[in-house]
Design an enzyme around this catalytic site. Sequence first.
Site, PDB file in Angstrom:
ATOM      1  N   HIS A   1      98.351  50.295-134.937  1.00  0.00           N
ATOM      2  CA  HIS A   1      98.778  49.483-133.984  1.00  0.00           C
ATOM      3  C   HIS A   1      98.358  47.940-134.511  1.00  0.00           C
ATOM      4  CE1 HIS A   1      98.106  48.490-129.405  1.00  0.00           C
ATOM      5  NE2 HIS A   1      97.695  47.613-130.107  1.00  0.00           N
TER       6      HIS A   1
ATOM      7  N   HIS B   1     100.747  55.959-116.687  1.00  0.00           N
ATOM      8  CA  HIS B   1      99.862  55.417-115.941  1.00  0.00           C
ATOM      9  C   HIS B   1     100.134  55.754-114.459  1.00  0.00           C
ATOM     10  CE1 HIS B   1      97.669  53.423-118.938  1.00  0.00           C
ATOM     11  NE2 HIS B   1      98.787  52.755-119.534  1.00  0.00           N
TER      12      HIS B   1
ATOM     13  N   HIS C   1     105.296  50.377-133.037  1.00  0.00           N
ATOM     14  CA  HIS C   1     105.758  49.188-132.216  1.00  0.00           C
ATOM     15  C   HIS C   1     105.766  47.960-132.649  1.00  0.00           C
ATOM     16  CE1 HIS C   1     101.418  49.071-131.080  1.00  0.00           C
ATOM     17  NE2 HIS C   1     101.609  50.186-130.467  1.00  0.00           N
TER      18      HIS C   1
ATOM     19  N   ASN D   1      94.395  58.869-128.545  1.00  0.00           N
ATOM     20  CA  ASN D   1      93.489  58.400-127.633  1.00  0.00           C
ATOM     21  C   ASN D   1      93.371  59.137-126.445  1.00  0.00           C
ATOM     22  OD1 ASN D   1      96.050  57.529-127.028  1.00  0.00           O
ATOM     23  ND2 ASN D   1      95.605  55.693-126.189  1.00  0.00           N
TER      24      ASN D   1
ATOM     25  N   ASP E   1     106.390  55.030-127.378  1.00  0.00           N
ATOM     26  CA  ASP E   1     105.189  54.647-127.107  1.00  0.00           C
ATOM     27  C   ASP E   1     105.224  54.784-125.329  1.00  0.00           C
ATOM     28  OD1 ASP E   1     102.559  53.592-126.564  1.00  0.00           O
ATOM     29  OD2 ASP E   1     103.083  51.324-126.984  1.00  0.00           O
TER      30      ASP E   1
HETATM   31 ZN   LIG Z   1      99.759  51.187-129.484  1.00  0.00          ZN
END
Ligand SMILES: [Zn+2]
Length: 445
Positions: A181, A314, A234, A96, A310
């Site tokens: 996910h 940010h 996760h 992503n 994970d």
């Molecule tokens: Zn994820």
Amino acid sequence: MKRLLKGGHLVDPLQGIDGVRDVLLDGDRVVEIGIDLPVAADVEVAEVPAGCVVCPGFVDMHVHLREPGQEHKETIATGTAAAAVGGFTAVACMPNTQPVNDSAAVTRAILERASLVGSVRVYPIGAVSKGMKGETLSEIADLREAGCVAISDDGKPVLTALLMRRALEYAGMFNLPVIDHCEEPTLKGEGVAHEGYIASMLGLRGIPATAESIMVERDIALAEMTGSAVHIAHLSTRQALRGVWAAKARGIAVTCEVTPHHFSLTDQRLTAPIGYDTNLKMNPPLREQADVDAMIQGLRAGTVDVIATDHAPHQQDEKHVEFDRAPFGIIGLETAVPLTIDRLVHGGVITLRRMVQLLSVNPSRILNLPGGTLRAGRPADLTIIAPSVSTTVDLSKSKSLSRNSPFDGWSLRGSVAATIVGGRTVYVNHEVPGAAVFGPAAVRA
Ligand SMILES: [Zn+2]
């Protein structure tokens, strides 16, 4: 150059070793493992400090490096430097990015950049769908050819059952796992925290546990139908873990990972010491005690295959907003191993051997990587840990470009002593007595 790591405690489950062994490296390879190996004239000897444990290199199979496109959050250089400090010799990076890694060109660009500035190995994960839009499959054969080790639309679930079916069918032909996910988007809705007592009390919109488990069950059904391997990213709820356990018992090719925050923290933390701390906002959210207990039980019993971070950087200004508006995610590369040793090994949950399975053997096997063992001929990727040396987490010293972690100031029993990638020392922790024998470190950022 030959290098002999002498007299360390080696834990290598694939070779059935959990005891004192010498490890002889030649350039980027392991050449011999043995007791009291002879020291030839051309060999540089490093006496492994007492109390240190030599392990096959740890692999974090769930990392967001943010490059290309969001280099203000993290870059391949800074993310892999953080990985080296955290004891990881390899990371798999999620697609992503901007642009999304849904083409061979993006995959190659990431690998090229990693070869120039990376401190550890980087294995790209390609997108399941073009632009991660959940509509059409990306060119999976091209992605694999370019170097992707798995496919995923992480950040989002693979949207429809039909697309997931096709992804499993195609990826299965190339022996690539599909990483999902798991989150049913309509049940998740606008949720920001685990649906339950704490979210109600704080007035936060909830994400029910069922949003996860319903997608896990869908994926298991499709893995059974296609015969392909699915890996659940996760995993966080006891309901979903039960599904994975039952599927494994039926011989379905499903594996799963748990993050350090999901085995160390509950949603109770949202109330104190700082209420609404956005460094506790992640997706999936922190769950309740019964879920944490289930994750710990799964880690102990083997239902959980992998510990993955994970790592989701940010910037501070992005997190310094109301809880509702903050982005999901925390960094984790530098705290995962101390948390694992402190909470799980010293907590009496797992042995060192099981820890190596969770951090090295299993992620390497799932992604078909050459690591996971220090057998002769394998890459000289080693993580050396000091289980009894304490670490105090100090975010101001983090190699990551971001600081979004709830673990600042935590004191944890367990440290990384050194990280060696392809025979090259990329990190030495000078807080560990005697670790200088592994140096000097050549971290690239
Ligand atoms: Zn994820």
